[in-house]
Design a protein around this motif. Sequence first.
Motif, PDB file in Angstrom:
ATOM      1  N   TYR A  25      24.579  37.776  42.704  1.00 51.77           N
ATOM      2  CA  TYR A  25      25.473  37.778  42.055  1.00 51.77           C
ATOM      3  C   TYR A  25      26.381  36.953  43.775  1.00 51.77           C
ATOM      4  O   TYR A  25      26.965  36.606  43.270  1.00 51.77           O
ATOM      5  CB  TYR A  25      26.125  38.596  41.274  1.00 51.77           C
ATOM      6  CG  TYR A  25      25.243  38.390  39.754  1.00 51.77           C
ATOM      7  CD1 TYR A  25      25.261  37.768  39.016  1.00 51.77           C
ATOM      8  CD2 TYR A  25      24.160  39.248  39.740  1.00 51.77           C
ATOM      9  CE1 TYR A  25      24.766  37.657  37.205  1.00 51.77           C
ATOM     10  CE2 TYR A  25      23.571  39.287  38.416  1.00 51.77           C
ATOM     11  CZ  TYR A  25      23.544  38.504  37.618  1.00 51.77           C
ATOM     12  OH  TYR A  25      23.480  38.304  36.915  1.00 51.77           O
ATOM     13  N   THR A  43      32.123  39.589  43.721  1.00 52.90           N
ATOM     14  CA  THR A  43      31.068  39.687  43.227  1.00 52.90           C
ATOM     15  C   THR A  43      31.246  40.398  42.505  1.00 52.90           C
ATOM     16  O   THR A  43      30.784  40.711  41.305  1.00 52.90           O
ATOM     17  CB  THR A  43      29.642  39.495  44.796  1.00 52.90           C
ATOM     18  OG1 THR A  43      30.337  38.261  45.684  1.00 52.90           O
ATOM     19  CG2 THR A  43      28.734  40.532  44.095  1.00 52.90           C
ATOM     20  N   ILE A  46      32.486  39.292  39.203  1.00 50.57           N
ATOM     21  CA  ILE A  46      31.481  38.533  38.857  1.00 50.57           C
ATOM     22  C   ILE A  46      30.502  39.382  37.530  1.00 50.57           C
ATOM     23  O   ILE A  46      30.745  39.651  36.801  1.00 50.57           O
ATOM     24  CB  ILE A  46      30.639  37.986  38.928  1.00 50.57           C
ATOM     25  CG1 ILE A  46      30.883  36.803  39.909  1.00 50.57           C
ATOM     26  CG2 ILE A  46      29.237  37.401  38.415  1.00 50.57           C
ATOM     27  CD1 ILE A  46      30.788  35.700  41.015  1.00 50.57           C
ATOM     28  N   CYS A  50      30.401  41.183  34.030  1.00 49.11           N
ATOM     29  CA  CYS A  50      28.866  40.477  33.575  1.00 49.11           C
ATOM     30  C   CYS A  50      28.484  42.488  31.897  1.00 49.11           C
ATOM     31  O   CYS A  50      28.106  41.926  31.005  1.00 49.11           O
ATOM     32  CB  CYS A  50      27.652  40.754  33.872  1.00 49.11           C
ATOM     33  SG  CYS A  50      27.897  38.871  34.394  1.00 49.11           S
TER      34      CYS A  50
END
Length: 94
Positions: A25, A43, A46, A50
């Motif tokens: 990631y 990161t 992200i 998720c």
Amino acid sequence: MALHPSTADFIENLINYYISEASSYKQIAEIYAEEVKDVTAATLGIIIGCVYSGFLQTYKNQRQNPSLEDTQEFNIIMKHRTADIRKAILATES
């Protein structure tokens, strides 16, 4: 606590998975390094996104929507695990 124990366990397992895959990631975030300036923060975003998506999918699979209390508890779990995620991101090679 509002979250069903199996949902809380699922979230913890997702977090652990994304921690183990932090380098993947981070590579995604590095693609946008010029735009985001802080690859670690990108990161982290992200990964949180998720995990949140997985959280929502568990409810969708049951044809339900998470309650405000469920979402608040999700946020508490994520806040407690943010340091672990960040540590995994920082430990990856660029």
